[in-house]
Design a protein around this motif. Structure first.
Motif, PDB file in Angstrom:
ATOM      1  N   HIS A 184       6.631  19.383  -3.439  1.00 57.04           N
ATOM      2  CA  HIS A 184       7.417  18.218  -3.850  1.00 57.04           C
ATOM      3  C   HIS A 184       6.934  16.900  -3.247  1.00 57.04           C
ATOM      4  O   HIS A 184       7.297  15.830  -3.741  1.00 57.04           O
ATOM      5  N   LYS A 185       6.150  16.965  -2.199  1.00 59.52           N
ATOM      6  CA  LYS A 185       5.763  15.772  -1.463  1.00 59.52           C
ATOM      7  C   LYS A 185       4.288  15.816  -1.088  1.00 59.52           C
ATOM      8  O   LYS A 185       3.617  16.828  -1.256  1.00 59.52           O
ATOM      9  N   ASP A 191      14.003  10.787   4.104  1.00 63.21           N
ATOM     10  CA  ASP A 191      14.333  12.156   4.481  1.00 63.21           C
ATOM     11  C   ASP A 191      14.120  12.363   5.972  1.00 63.21           C
ATOM     12  O   ASP A 191      13.144  11.860   6.555  1.00 63.21           O
ATOM     13  N   THR A 239       9.337  10.598   5.183  1.00 58.82           N
ATOM     14  CA  THR A 239       9.962  11.765   5.808  1.00 58.82           C
ATOM     15  C   THR A 239       9.709  11.687   7.304  1.00 58.82           C
ATOM     16  O   THR A 239       8.564  11.533   7.730  1.00 58.82           O
ATOM     17  N   LYS A 260      16.858  24.905   3.393  1.00 58.03           N
ATOM     18  CA  LYS A 260      15.543  24.567   2.847  1.00 58.03           C
ATOM     19  C   LYS A 260      15.597  23.292   2.001  1.00 58.03           C
ATOM     20  O   LYS A 260      14.552  22.780   1.594  1.00 58.03           O
ATOM     21  N   THR A 261      16.791  22.814   1.714  1.00 56.27           N
ATOM     22  CA  THR A 261      16.937  21.632   0.861  1.00 56.27           C
ATOM     23  C   THR A 261      17.686  20.527   1.592  1.00 56.27           C
ATOM     24  O   THR A 261      18.494  20.786   2.484  1.00 56.27           O
ATOM     25  N   ALA A 303       3.427  17.685   4.728  1.00 56.02           N
ATOM     26  CA  ALA A 303       4.390  18.267   3.788  1.00 56.02           C
ATOM     27  C   ALA A 303       4.271  19.788   3.790  1.00 56.02           C
ATOM     28  O   ALA A 303       5.281  20.509   3.758  1.00 56.02           O
ATOM     29  N   GLU A 323       7.127  21.722   2.227  1.00 57.42           N
ATOM     30  CA  GLU A 323       7.578  20.806   1.185  1.00 57.42           C
ATOM     31  C   GLU A 323       6.440  20.279   0.318  1.00 57.42           C
ATOM     32  O   GLU A 323       6.612  19.314  -0.428  1.00 57.42           O
TER      33      GLU A 323
END
Length: 587
Positions: free
Chosen positions: A541-542, A303, A277, A322-323, A533, A538
Motif C-alpha cells: 500500500h505504501k 500514519d 508514516t 494490522k490496519t 514500508a 505495508e
C-alpha cells in the motif's frame, strides 16, 4: 509474510536522470519509454476527474531495481490512480482536477522512518535544543546551561514543571553535565538534560529529589545511578533503566491540553521532514492510550505505528492491529536488550577501550534483560500470537542474546521472514550477519552514527570496529533488504541527513568510516521509502508511486539519486502529501 528478495550488484544503479523530463533508459518498466503502466481502465475522468495531476518534474517512483521515472501522477480519493505518460494522465482530467506543475522539482513516495520515537518529537520541538552542530549549537557544558536557562525563562516550563532539553553529546563535550552544572540553571525548579542517545540523562539536585533518587537508592536492574567520589551521592547522571522511565514521565506532560500541544509540535516537525508514516519505537506507560486518544480525536494527519514495550504486553494483546484506525495502529512488541554505543552502555563481548567514569578496565556494557530464557519467552509469545517484534540490540553480546533467544522460537514456529526486526545492530559481527537471513530477521540499521560518532568510536572501540558499524553493504550482500533510520530525537528527524550518512559514511572530521559498507543513493532512498514500508508489512500500500497505492508523496528541492552524493543532506522537503492532501508546505 514480508519478502526478502535478493539484490544485484550496486553498479546496476549507475543509470541516473539525464534530463528533468526524460525517462531513463535503464528503467525496469515493460515498455521502452520507462513509464510505469497506467491503472487498468481508469474511470476518474468519467466521474468528474481525478483530484489532482502532478507533472513537470522528476517523478521518481522507487519501483524496480534502478531509478525509474514517470511523466505524471494522477491522484483521486487518496489513492494513486495512474502513473505514466502526461498524455494518458490528461485523460483523467475533469472540471475539478487540480493540475500541479512541479516546476522541475522532484517527487517521490512519502518518507517512512524505519525506527524513531515519534512521541518524543514534541519534546524535541518544545524543549531546549542541546544538539551539537549541524543540528544545534551546543559545544560546551556552559552552552547547555545557557540553553536550559533560556528555555527556563519561557512559558513552556509550566507544561511539565521541568526545565528540560534534549540531545547533549558527551562524546563532543568530553563529559556529561552533572547535578552541580545543572544547579547553575536552577536550584528550585527541577532540570533535566537528555543525552543524545536517549539512554542516559542528567538532573540537577532538585530533579533528583523530584524523582526520589538519593544516596540510598540502589541501582535498578538494567540501569545505573552514577555516583560522586564518595561512592554514594548521585552525580546527577543516570543510565538506562535508572533514566528512561523517569525521562518519559518528565517530558510527556500530564494535562490533556499540554499533551496535545506537544503532539501537535511533533507532528509538524515530522511533516516538515517529509514523513507520511512515523514510528513510535518504544511505548511505555500511557503512550498507547495517548496515541489512541489522539487518533480518535482526529489529531493525526499522518500514519503512526506504535511498538509496545514488553512491560506492557497486555496492550499488545488488546490492541494489536494490522490496519490503521484514524491514522494509528499498534504494530507489535518491542524488546530492548542493551543500551547505546555512544553512551557506552551497549553490551559487548570485548571491553571498551575507554570505560565510562567509575568503571573497571574490563567493562563491556551490560544487558537490559540478563535472563535469555525470559527474552525467549517474550519472543515466543509474539510468534504464538503472530505479532511482529522489534528487538533493540546494539552490542554484539546483545545480538548474540537475540540469536540465542530466537533460535528455539524459530525451531518451534518456523522461519517467518520479517516478523522479527533487529533495531540498530551497531556492533554486529561479520559472523552474526548470516544469522539474520537464516532466522528471517529484518535489519533496521543506524549508519547515521558514521557521521555523528565515527571519530568517537575510533577512541572507545578502536578503528577496526568503528569502520564496521552498521555494515549495510555486508547485510545486503546476503540478499536482505535493510532500512536506515533516524532514531529521532537522537538527532533531528531528517531522513535526508540519514540518507547522506548511509551513502557517504563520512565522519565529523571528514574521514570515510568503512568505505566498503557504502550504498548507492538509490538504495538509500529505498531504505526510507519502499523497504521501510516492507519492514512494517505495508509495502502493498505504501513506499512507491504505483497505481493502487496510497497517495503518500513528497516534493523535494533536488533529485537525491542525481545530485552529487555529498549534497544529499542539503535537499529540502518542499511539500508533504498524505492520502492526496497537502499536510505540510514550505513557504
Amino acid at each position: 509474510m514480508r519478502k526478502l528478495p535478493v539484490l544485484n550488484d550496486w553498479t546496476r544503479f549507475a543509470c541516473l536522470l539525464a534530463a528533468p523530463l526524460l525517462f531513463v533508459a535503464c528503467t525496469p518498466a515493460s515498455d521502452n519509454t520507462g513509464a510505469q503502466p497506467s491503472a487498468a481502465e481508469p474511470t476518474a475522468g468519467e466521474q468528474g476527474g481525478a483530484d489532482a495531476i502532478y507533472h513537470g518534474g522528476n517523478i521518481l517512483t522507487m519501483e524496480g531495481d534502478q531509478p525509474a521515472y514517470v511523466e505524471a501522477v494522477a491522484v483521486d480519493d487518496g489513492k494513486i490512480i495512474f502513473a505514466g505518460t502526461r498524455s494518458e494522465a490528461e485523460k483523467l482530467k475533469g472540471a475539478g482536477t487540480v493540475s500541479v506543475d512541479l516546476g522541475g522539482k522532484t517527487m517521490m513516495p512519502g518518507l517512512i522512518d524505519g525506527h524513531a520515537h515519534f512521541l518524543q518529537f514534541g519534546s524535541q520541538a518544545v524543549g531546549a535544543n542541546l544538539l551539537a552542530p549541524p543540528d544545534g549549537s551546543v559545544n560546551t557544558v556552559d552552552d547547555i546551561v545557557a540553553k536550559l536557562k533560556e528555555f527556563g525563562s519561557g512559558p513552556d516550563v509550566a507544561r511539565t514543571g521541568w526545565i528540560f532539553g534534549t540531545g547533549y553529546d558527551d562524546a563532543l563535550l568530553g563529559r556529561h553535565p552533572t547535578r552541580e552544572d545543572l544547579d547553575k540553571v536552577s536550584t528550585e525548579i527541577p532540570v533535566l538534560a537528555v543525552h543524545i542517545s536517549g539512554h542516559l540523562s542528567a538532573m540537577n539536585t532538585a530533579g533528583l529529589r523530584a524523582v526520589g533518587i538519593t544516596a540510598d537508592t540502589p541501582d535498578p536492574e538494567g540501569g545505573r545511578i552514577r555516583r560522586e567520589a564518595d561512592g554514594r551521592t548521585p552525580s546527577g547522571v543516570l543510565e538506562e533503566l535508572a533514566s528512561i522511565p523517569n525521562v518519559l514521565k518528565i517530558i510527556n506532560p500530564g494535562k490533556q491540553e499540554d499533551k496535545d500541544y506537544f503532539l501537535a509540535r511533533g507532528i509538524e516537525l515530522a511533516k516538515s521532514y517529509g514523513y507520511t508514516t512515523a514510528a513510535e519505537g518504544r511505548m511505555m506507560g500511557d503512550a498507547n492510550a495517548d496515541l489512541m486518544s489522539a487518533a480518535k480525536r482526529g489529531l493525526l494527519d499522518i500514519d503512526v505505528i506504535g511498538w509496545q514495550d514488553y512491560t506492557g504486553m497486555d496492550q499488545v494483546e488488546k490492541y494489536y492491529s494490522k490496519t490503521y484506525t484514524d491514522h494509528y495502529r499498534l504494530g507489535g512488541l518491542k524488546i530492548t536488550l542493551d543500551g547505546s554505543p555512544q553512551g557506552r552502555t551497549a553490551w559487548r563481548t570485548r571491553p571498551y577501550l575507554v570505560p565510562p567514569d567509575g568503571q573497571k578496565a574490563d567493562y563491556k556494557g551490560y544487558p537490559a534483560i540478563p535472563d535469555t530464557k525470559q527474552v525467549e519467552s517474550y519472543i515466543d509469545k509474539a510468534y504464538t500470537n503472530n505479532w511482529p517484534v522489534k528487538i533493540h540490540a546494539n552490542g554484539d553480546a546483545a545480538v548474540d542474546q537475540m540469536i540465542a533467544a530466537l533460535e528455539p522460537v524459530v525451531k518451534k514456529h518456523g522461519v517467518r521472514p520479517g516478523e522479527t526486526i533487529l533495531v540498530h545492530g551497531q556492533f554486529i559481527r561479520a559472523d552474526q550477519i548470516p544469522k539474520l537471513k537464516e532466522l528471517g530477521i529484518f535489519p533496521s540499521m543506524f549508519p547515521m552514527h558514521t557521521f555523528y560518532w565515527g571519530d568517537w568510536y575510533d577512541t572507545i572501540v578502536g578503528h577496526d570496529m568503528a569502520v564496521q558499524i552498521s555494515p549495510m553493504r555486508s547485510i545486503m550482500n546476503t540478499g536482505l533488504h535493510v532500512t536506515s533510520h533516524t532514531d529521532a530525537p537522537v538527532a533531528l528527524p531528517n531522513l535526508m541527513q540519514v540518507a547522506w550518512a548511509t551513502v557517504n559514511r563520512v565522519s565529523r572530521s571528514g574521514k570515510v568510516v568503512g568505505e566498503g559498507e557504502r550504498v548507492t543513493p538509490y538504495e538509500a532512498m529505498k531504505m526510507i521509502t519502499l523497504w521501510s514500508a516492507e519492514e512494517f508489512g505495508e509495502d502493498e500500500h505504501k513506499g512507491s508511486i504505483k497505481a493502487g497505492k496510497q497517495a503518500d508523496l513528497v516534493i523535494l528541492s533536488d533529485n537525491p539519486v542525481a545530485i552529487e552524493p555529498m549534497n544529499i543532506n542539503k535537499i529540502v522537503v518542499l511539500e508533504t502529501i498524505k492520502d492526496g492532501k497537502t499536510v505540510s508546505k514550505r513557504e
